[in-house]
Every structure is written in structure tokens, then in C-alpha cells.
Design a protein around this motif. Structure first.
Motif, PDB file in Angstrom:
ATOM      1  N   CYS A  18       3.485  44.843  48.443  1.00 28.44           N
ATOM      2  CA  CYS A  18       2.269  45.783  47.825  1.00 28.44           C
ATOM      3  C   CYS A  18       3.189  45.165  46.307  1.00 28.44           C
ATOM      4  CB  CYS A  18       3.710  47.231  47.892  1.00 28.44           C
ATOM      5  SG  CYS A  18       5.240  47.097  47.035  1.00 28.44           S
ATOM      6  N   GLY A  19       2.842  43.987  46.005  1.00 26.12           N
ATOM      7  CA  GLY A  19       2.677  43.751  44.889  1.00 26.12           C
ATOM      8  C   GLY A  19       3.342  44.214  43.505  1.00 26.12           C
ATOM      9  N   ARG A  20       4.808  45.277  43.773  1.00 29.29           N
ATOM     10  CA  ARG A  20       5.877  46.182  43.393  1.00 29.29           C
ATOM     11  C   ARG A  20       6.478  45.202  42.492  1.00 29.29           C
ATOM     12  NH1 ARG A  20       6.035  51.604  42.624  1.00 29.29           N
ATOM     13  NH2 ARG A  20       4.167  52.910  43.744  1.00 29.29           N
ATOM     14  N   ARG A  21       7.148  45.239  41.594  1.00 30.26           N
ATOM     15  CA  ARG A  21       8.277  43.965  41.173  1.00 30.26           C
ATOM     16  C   ARG A  21       9.037  45.560  41.508  1.00 30.26           C
ATOM     17  NH1 ARG A  21       7.996  39.026  39.799  1.00 30.26           N
ATOM     18  NH2 ARG A  21       5.745  38.601  39.489  1.00 30.26           N
ATOM     19  N   MET A  22      10.274  45.559  42.505  1.00 26.59           N
ATOM     20  CA  MET A  22      11.800  45.970  42.684  1.00 26.59           C
ATOM     21  C   MET A  22      12.972  45.246  41.337  1.00 26.59           C
ATOM     22  SD  MET A  22      10.275  47.570  44.680  1.00 26.59           S
ATOM     23  CE  MET A  22       9.211  48.456  45.840  1.00 26.59           C
ATOM     24  N   SER A  23      13.335  46.186  41.043  1.00 28.67           N
ATOM     25  CA  SER A  23      14.518  46.412  39.841  1.00 28.67           C
ATOM     26  C   SER A  23      15.675  46.349  41.385  1.00 28.67           C
ATOM     27  CB  SER A  23      14.284  47.732  39.044  1.00 28.67           C
ATOM     28  OG  SER A  23      15.714  46.675  38.433  1.00 28.67           O
ATOM     29  N   LYS A  24      16.094  45.238  40.738  1.00 30.19           N
ATOM     30  CA  LYS A  24      18.117  45.486  41.531  1.00 30.19           C
ATOM     31  C   LYS A  24      19.033  44.839  39.781  1.00 30.19           C
ATOM     32  CE  LYS A  24      17.882  40.677  42.608  1.00 30.19           C
ATOM     33  NZ  LYS A  24      18.048  39.601  44.390  1.00 30.19           N
ATOM     34  N   VAL A  25      20.016  44.972  40.751  1.00 30.32           N
ATOM     35  CA  VAL A  25      21.405  43.841  39.618  1.00 30.32           C
ATOM     36  C   VAL A  25      21.159  43.012  39.829  1.00 30.32           C
ATOM     37  CG1 VAL A  25      23.769  44.174  39.886  1.00 30.32           C
ATOM     38  CG2 VAL A  25      23.226  46.306  40.453  1.00 30.32           C
ATOM     39  N   ASN A  26      21.378  42.106  38.812  1.00 31.99           N
ATOM     40  CA  ASN A  26      20.918  40.873  38.875  1.00 31.99           C
ATOM     41  C   ASN A  26      22.421  39.719  39.169  1.00 31.99           C
ATOM     42  OD1 ASN A  26      20.926  37.988  37.455  1.00 31.99           O
ATOM     43  ND2 ASN A  26      21.327  38.420  35.817  1.00 31.99           N
ATOM     44  N   PRO A  27      22.256  39.519  40.836  1.00 23.14           N
ATOM     45  CA  PRO A  27      23.135  38.963  40.815  1.00 23.14           C
ATOM     46  C   PRO A  27      24.413  38.007  40.547  1.00 23.14           C
ATOM     47  CG  PRO A  27      21.512  37.202  41.731  1.00 23.14           C
ATOM     48  CD  PRO A  27      20.603  38.802  40.832  1.00 23.14           C
ATOM     49  N   ALA A  28      23.660  37.321  38.975  1.00 24.21           N
ATOM     50  CA  ALA A  28      24.169  36.057  37.823  1.00 24.21           C
ATOM     51  C   ALA A  28      24.966  37.388  37.226  1.00 24.21           C
ATOM     52  CB  ALA A  28      23.488  35.333  37.624  1.00 24.21           C
ATOM     53  N   GLY A  29      24.699  38.037  37.258  1.00 22.61           N
ATOM     54  CA  GLY A  29      25.670  39.245  35.916  1.00 22.61           C
ATOM     55  C   GLY A  29      25.042  39.535  34.755  1.00 22.61           C
ATOM     56  N   PRO A  30      25.355  40.136  33.710  1.00 24.20           N
ATOM     57  CA  PRO A  30      25.001  40.316  32.530  1.00 24.20           C
ATOM     58  C   PRO A  30      25.456  39.266  31.205  1.00 24.20           C
ATOM     59  CG  PRO A  30      26.449  42.203  32.848  1.00 24.20           C
ATOM     60  CD  PRO A  30      26.485  41.557  34.051  1.00 24.20           C
ATOM     61  N   THR A  31      24.829  39.198  30.383  1.00 25.55           N
ATOM     62  CA  THR A  31      25.618  38.092  28.847  1.00 25.55           C
ATOM     63  C   THR A  31      25.509  39.279  28.181  1.00 25.55           C
ATOM     64  OG1 THR A  31      24.213  36.509  30.234  1.00 25.55           O
ATOM     65  CG2 THR A  31      24.769  36.607  27.988  1.00 25.55           C
ATOM     66  N   TYR A  32      27.291  39.174  27.996  1.00 27.32           N
ATOM     67  CA  TYR A  32      27.510  39.876  27.003  1.00 27.32           C
ATOM     68  C   TYR A  32      27.993  39.264  25.435  1.00 27.32           C
ATOM     69  CZ  TYR A  32      29.578  42.955  31.043  1.00 27.32           C
ATOM     70  OH  TYR A  32      28.857  42.982  31.959  1.00 27.32           O
ATOM     71  N   ARG A  33      28.307  40.485  24.782  1.00 29.68           N
ATOM     72  CA  ARG A  33      28.190  39.586  23.424  1.00 29.68           C
ATOM     73  C   ARG A  33      29.322  40.520  22.816  1.00 29.68           C
ATOM     74  NH1 ARG A  33      26.116  36.538  19.672  1.00 29.68           N
ATOM     75  NH2 ARG A  33      25.625  37.082  17.498  1.00 29.68           N
ATOM     76  N   ASP A  34      30.291  40.074  21.848  1.00 28.30           N
ATOM     77  CA  ASP A  34      31.076  41.270  20.820  1.00 28.30           C
ATOM     78  C   ASP A  34      30.916  41.562  20.170  1.00 28.30           C
ATOM     79  OD1 ASP A  34      33.377  40.484  23.052  1.00 28.30           O
ATOM     80  OD2 ASP A  34      33.669  38.722  22.342  1.00 28.30           O
ATOM     81  N   GLU A  35      31.032  42.605  19.780  1.00 25.78           N
ATOM     82  CA  GLU A  35      30.543  43.299  18.392  1.00 25.78           C
ATOM     83  C   GLU A  35      31.722  44.322  18.355  1.00 25.78           C
ATOM     84  OE1 GLU A  35      28.395  42.732  15.977  1.00 25.78           O
ATOM     85  OE2 GLU A  35      26.390  41.368  17.757  1.00 25.78           O
ATOM     86  N   PRO A  36      32.429  43.981  18.111  1.00 26.23           N
ATOM     87  CA  PRO A  36      34.335  44.728  17.471  1.00 26.23           C
ATOM     88  C   PRO A  36      33.876  46.292  16.483  1.00 26.23           C
ATOM     89  CG  PRO A  36      34.880  43.221  17.499  1.00 26.23           C
ATOM     90  CD  PRO A  36      33.335  43.597  17.485  1.00 26.23           C
ATOM     91  N   HIS A  37      32.782  46.155  16.015  1.00 25.25           N
ATOM     92  CA  HIS A  37      32.469  47.334  14.971  1.00 25.25           C
ATOM     93  C   HIS A  37      31.628  48.273  15.893  1.00 25.25           C
ATOM     94  CE1 HIS A  37      29.001  45.268  14.783  1.00 25.25           C
ATOM     95  NE2 HIS A  37      27.909  46.055  13.993  1.00 25.25           N
ATOM     96  N   LEU A  38      31.955  48.295  16.673  1.00 25.27           N
ATOM     97  CA  LEU A  38      30.727  49.221  17.558  1.00 25.27           C
ATOM     98  C   LEU A  38      31.420  49.667  18.651  1.00 25.27           C
ATOM     99  CD1 LEU A  38      27.439  47.598  18.202  1.00 25.27           C
ATOM    100  CD2 LEU A  38      28.333  49.263  15.864  1.00 25.27           C
ATOM    101  N   ALA A  39      32.647  49.440  18.489  1.00 22.93           N
ATOM    102  CA  ALA A  39      33.694  50.201  19.839  1.00 22.93           C
ATOM    103  C   ALA A  39      34.799  51.614  19.923  1.00 22.93           C
ATOM    104  CB  ALA A  39      34.463  48.876  20.310  1.00 22.93           C
TER     105      ALA A  39
END
Length: 646
Positions: free
Chosen positions: A262-283
Motif C-alpha cells: 500500500c506504500g504506507r509507512r508503518m510505525s513500530k517499536v525501534n528494535p535498537a531501543g531509544p536513546t536517552y539523555r540525563d536531565e535530572p532537573h526535570l525529574a
């Protein structure tokens, strides 16, 4: 592209032209672009043909990779009709961004329709049009792919480098105007008490909708960019699973795959996992604390909701119910008692009897049980006043035990030091002799121990932060109950959740008078009064002291049973039966029934006028208890269930 070959009208006088225009509909694109494409196409036709022209225009918005666009069906229908002399588009990607456009052009050529894409230099009048069109399709596809990869890499690099490429902010945060980095965000101070209360509700009820009800009741905003103005369970779940609440914003949690049918782009969970960043002041929460609560909630809902055919049937409770729903259990088969028993809205009955898996179809009044349980809780809380000294002593012992947690910390630190020494020794052996299978096994064992010690440390840290404020008197416990139930209606979900936290066991079974009669429901209830206090599990002795086991009758005893003891007493004093009846304001026949009941109790050695029914009755005055005679009946208790002692 051949300009030397003139355009020819089929009817000899009017050239019929089909113009295809398309824009993707992105944020920066305007409708004016469609008009520009139409004007460009008409200009190209005017340069090639001097006679009159009849234009049919298909101008749409949509992604060029999509093959399920409705205008493509219309274009193919018009091509197959062979009514047009020319099909023109600014470039082939305006029709389809892919090689499928080659097949459509081929259909047109077969029907004598000429196709032109000026920007691609493609014209079916040229003998090499097919190779040229395939090359143009390659360029269109590669352009999109390269642009997508470039943007993704640029955004991820900015996120890793300085916390850039920030999204729209959610509830709980303030993003100053012009802020480009997470370091410029700050927490919304007004949201802190609501989020803390929401976590407490989530820990107690393990239900997302309960938190949504709290937010809606207190007018908590859903966020400046949220289309829904009222919270629901799904929105709360997304909010609390956002690692930003732990001070760890993420990027790349999901990716897309193209469906080539169908030509659609299907969203799925990234098998490599997300990239995180530490921002303690937002916890807003400690990561270990929030992860523990979310793990409990997710485990409860793990097998609920929609399922695939290959999955097992869901178990547990998928939605909230009013007390005693999701608390009362059939003593015989271990299944839940559910609302709507025997077609009566306020009654509950065994869910197993509905499916002919249990014979206990006796219903009982749910609001009546709620009323009696509440009365029992109130009575037991007032009775604690006579045990204030004993309660204070247990609380003192529990406090001293909590002070001894330093011993656990010392044991943990000693174990961690020993583990670190073993790791150092293994590294030295590897450097000296090289890797081997035995060393690999040792490394795996050390990794397992390291994980166990890390979990132990998280538990101790959580316990040290949640030191319970144990009540020293019954009055303090009553005050805690009043604060927890303040503002909650007796039939509300919030009050039902509170009662379920206090009633740890609720078994419903059937009794019958020794001299016969109706089958009547009775409940064995285990009250954990200490559950009002958060963190009471850290003081097991106090929790056990505040536990009560009660038996509650969900029926009104007949007169003969109510007056039995008084009748026996007066009869022993040689008072005549008619005089006893006059003294008690009843009939002489009732006195005779009471004496007969007492005689039967003595013959059987019973101290209670009721006997517990443990097997399906062979003869019954209850039509509802004849399920065991139905051919569909087959008693099956819940898997792993064993009836507790009454």
C-alpha cells in the motif's frame, strides 16, 4: 524529451488533456503549489499545440509513496477509458513516487495516450521513455530516502550533543518561548502535588482510569497541545510511561517500515531501543520508585485487553467495579462474585455458576455487604482504644527494627566489596592466560550476582525513603481512615478501592438452618486495618496485630433463631410455652420450633443454629440451586485454588 513530434487530437479538432498535480500536504506547503503545477502543465501544452484544448485536472494532497490513494484509482480508470490524447504532470513523482508509475504509463501507451513529465525529461514519444522514467523514479525515491536519513541523523545528533530537537512539552513541564534545549525546560511547580498524589493512587489501585478521575475532579489540565480536554486511562498511561518524568528524555523509541503493498509507512517499536539523555532537573520521581510502580501495574494488565488468536484468554480484572466486586470470592470454586446475580442488579453471584462450573448460584446483596463491612471496620477501629498500650509497644519495636537497617546496608556493602575483588581477580587471570570457557561461566555468574546486589540496593534505598508513620493509638488510625475516605461517596469507585485495600480476603459460602429452610449467604472477611497506613508492610508485627477475621451474615435470622436462647432459658425455668410466647410477643408455634431447633443442635453437638453447606443439595426448595442437575454442569474450581478453612 521529444518536442519535434507534435501532439495530435483523436477527434481532429480538440486536444483532450489530463493534468495530474499533487502536493504532500506538509506544514510548509501551500495550496498555491497545485495551481502552479496546473499552470506549468498548460504552458507546456501551449508550446506544443496551437489548437483548442479540453483540460481535466486531478489535483490532490497525499504522500507520493502511498498506493492506496483514491485518485490513483480514478487516474487508472481514465487511462483505461482511452478518452485522452495526453497525460501531463510536472514530474513522475506527482503521480507516484516509485516504479509503479511505469506500469500506469505503459497502460496509457497501449491505448494511444501520450504521457509527458517535463521536469524529468520523460516523453512516451521517445523510444527510450521507459528507461528514462525508471531512472527518474530512482532519483525520486533516493531523494526522499536521503532527505529522511539526513534529517533523522541531524536531529539525533543535536539531541545527543546538547539536548536539542525538543518536542512539544507535556503536562508537568514548562517550555519557555524560544527554548531549544532540554536544559531550558523546567518543571511546573503546580503539577508536583498532583503527580505525587497520582502516583500514590496508582500504587494503591493499579488502575489508570482512577488517576484520570482524580485529574478530572481537580481540574488538572491535559496540556497545552492536547486535543482532549478531559483525562482518560490511556492518556494517563502515556504520561507515566514517559521517561521524562524520571529526568531521562528519549528519542528514537519508534521507527517506521514501508509496506510495499500500500506504500504506507508503518510505525513500530525501534528494535535498537531509544536513546536517552540525563536531565535530572526535570525529574518528578525517583526512577526506581516509578519503575517499581509501573512494573506492578503493567503486570496486572499484562494479559488484559485485546489479544491475538494465538494468545491465551485474559485473566484478572480489566476494569473497575464497586465493592464487593473484584474482592468477594466464591468459597467453593474460587471464582469472583460478579454483579447482576440472578438478574438482580444489586446482587452478586458466583461467576462459575453462570457457566455451569459451580453449583453455588445463591446471590447476595452487594450494598448490604458494603454497609456491614464498613460498620465492622468502624467498630474494630473504636475497639482499638482498649489496646493502645500494646499497639504503641509494637510500633516501638517496629521503629527499632527500622533503625537496624544499617546492618542490612553493611551486609550489602560487604557483599559488593567481595564481588569487586572477584571481578579484579578474574580480569587478572584473563590478562595473564587469555579467555576460556570456564572464565566465561565465571563472568556470567558474576554478572548475575551483580544484578542481584543492584536490586538489593534499590530495595534498601526505596525502604529508606518510605519510612512509614505508624499510628500509636486507635484514634490515630481512625483519623487516617477518615482522611482517606473524606469526600468519597459510599458507592464511588474511590471508596470501593479503599475498602478493597482493607479487606484482604472475602469468601462467600452458603449456610442453612439445622431444622431446614432457605439457603443463605454468609461471608468470611479478613480485615487488614493497617493497610490505611502507607508502608505498613515494613512493620509485619503491627500489620498482623491490626488484622481481624470476621463472619458476616447477609440475611436476617428468622424469629425462632433470634429468640432461641431466651426460649431455652425460660423453658428451663419451667415456664409454660404459651406464657413464653406471651412474654416474647410471638406465637406458641414459634416457641415450639425454637425448642425443636435447640434439640436438634444438641443432638448433633452444634453450637450454632446454622450448618455450612459443602456439597450440592439433593433436594432443595431453591430452584436456582438445581444447576448441578443440568446436563451441562461439571464442577471445575479455578486453577490452583484450594478452599481455605472457615
Amino acid at each position: 524529451m521529444s518536442r519535434s513530434q507534435p501532439l495530435v487530437a483523436r477527434n481532429g479538432h480538440t486536444l483532450r488533456v489530463l493534468i495530474v498535480a499533487r502536493i504532500s500536504g506538509c506544514q510548509n506547503q501551500k495550496e498555491l503549489s497545485l495551481e502552479d503545477q496546473e499552470d506549468h502543465a498548460k504552458q507546456e501544452v501551449a508550446d506544443r499545440y496551437d489548437g483548442p484544448c479540453e483540460y481535466t485536472i486531478i489535483a490532490t494532497k497525499g504522500k507520493g509513496e502511498r498506493l492506496d490513494r483514491p485518485e490513483l484509482v480514478e487516474v487508472e480508470r481514465l487511462i483505461r477509458s482511452a478518452e485522452f490524447d495526453l497525460i501531463i504532470m510536472e514530474d513522475a513523482g506527482r503521480l507516484i513516487r516509485g516504479t509503479v508509475v511505469v506500469a500506469l504509463w505503459g497502460l496509457a501507451v497501449d491505448r494511444g495516450t501520450r504521457c509527458i513529465a517535463p521536469n524529468d525529461g520523460c516523453d512516451t514519444a521517445d523510444p527510450t521513455w521507459e528507461e528514462a522514467l525508471i531512472t527518474a523514479c530512482k532519483d525520486h525515491v533516493s531523494h526522499c530516502a536521503h532527505t529522511s536519513r539526513r534529517i533523522k541523523q541531524k536531529q539525533m545528533n543535536r539531541f545527543r550533543r546538547n539536548g536539542g530537537a525538543t518536542p512539544l512539552h507535556t503536562y508537568g513541564y514548562i517550555k519557555p518561548e524560544g527554548a531549544k534545549y532540554y536544559s531550558e525546560w523546567r518543571k511546573d511547580d503546580d503539577s508536583i502535588p498532583h503527580l505525587q498524589k497520582a502516583l500514590h493512587i496508582l500504587r494503591r489501585e493499579k488502575n489508570w482510569t482512577a488517576v484520570a478521575d482524580y485529574f478530572n475532579k481537580h481540574g488538572v489540565s491535559t496540556g497545552p497541545y492536547c486535543r482532549n480536554k478531559r483525562w482518560d486511562g490511556a492518556m494517563v498511561r502515556r504520561l507515566f510511561h514517559n521517561p521524562l518524568l524520571k529526568g531521562r528524555p528519549q528519542r528514537g523509541a519508534r521507527c517506521s517500515d514501508k509496506n510495499y503493498e500500500c506504500g504506507r509507512r508503518m510505525s513500530k517499536v525501534n528494535p535498537a531501543g531509544p536513546t536517552y539523555r540525563d536531565e535530572p532537573h526535570l525529574a518528578h520521581f525517583d526512577p526506581d520508585e516509578l519503575d517499581a510502580v509501573l512494573a506492578e501495574v503493567d503486570e496486572k494488565h499484562r494479559r488484559l485487553g485485546r489479544r491475538r488468536p494465538s494468545q491465551a484468554a485474559p485473566i484478572g480484572h480489566g476494569k473497575r467495579a464497586r465493592f464487593p466486586g473484584q474482592c468477594a470470592v466464591c468459597w467453593y470454586c474460587g471464582r469472583d462474585m460478579v454483579w447482576g446475580g440472578n438478574g438482580i442488579q444489586k446482587n452478586l453471584m458466583c461467576n462459575g455458576s453462570r457457566h455451569y462450573q459451580c453449583w453455588n448460584s445463591v446471590g447476595f446483596n452487594g450494598p448490604l455487604l458494603t454497609q456491614k463491612v464498613l460498620a465492622a471496620i468502624t467498630t474494630e477501629l473504636w475497639n482499638l482504644d482498649g489496646f493502645n498500650e500494646q499497639l504503641a509497644e509494637l510500633v516501638q519495636l517496629a521503629t527499632e527494627h527500622q533503625a537496624d537497617d544499617q546492618t542490612a546496608w553493611q551486609q550489602l556493602e560487604k557483599a559488593e566489596a567481595a564481588l569487586e575483588r572477584e571481578k579484579t581477580n578474574v580480569r587478572a587471570v584473563i590478562r595473564q592466560n587469555g579467555p576460556s570457557s570456564l572464565l566465561s561461566e565465571m563472568l556470567n555468574e558474576l554478572a548475575q550476582r551483580d544484578s542481584e546486589l543492584a536490586q538489593w540496593r534499590r530495595v534498601l534505598q526505596l525502604q529508606s525513603r518510605e519510612q512509614p508513620e505508624l499510628p500509636l493509638t486507635g484514634a490515630a488510625l481512625r483519623q487516617a481512615f477518615e482522611e482517606a475516605s473524606c469526600g468519597l461517596a459510599a458507592d464511588s469507585f474511590g471508596f470501593s478501592s479503599l475498602l478493597r485495600s482493607l479487606v484482604s480476603e472475602c469468601y462467600v459460602y452458603v449456610v442453612r438452618s439445622v431444622d431446614g429452610g432457605h439457603f443463605l449467604p454468609r461471608v468470611k472477611v479478613k480485615l487488614s486495618l493497617g493497610s490505611i497506613v502507607q508502608g505498613i508492610d515494613q512493620a509485619p508485627a503491627v500489620k498482623e496485630f491490626l488484622t481481624r477475621v470476621l463472619t458476616i451474615n447477609l440475611f436476617e435470622p428468622p424469629v425462632r433463631i433470634q429468640i432461641r436462647e431466651e426460649v431455652v432459658k425460660q423453658f428451663a425455668e419451667r415456664v409454660k410455652q404459651r406464657d413464653i410466647a406471651a412474654n416474647l410477643g410471638t406465637h406458641q408455634a414459634t416457641i415450639q420450633h425454637a425448642l425443636r431447633l435447640d434439640r436438634m443442635m444438641r443432638e448433633r453437638g452444634l453450637s450454632s443454629p446454622y450448618e455450612i453447606i459443602t456439597v450440592p443439595p439433593l433436594e432443595t426448595v431453591y430452584r436456582k440451586l438445581k444447576r448441578s442437575r443440568n446436563e451441562r454442569y461439571q464442577f471445575e474450581s479455578r486453577e490452583g485454588y484450594q478452599s481455605p478453612a472457615l
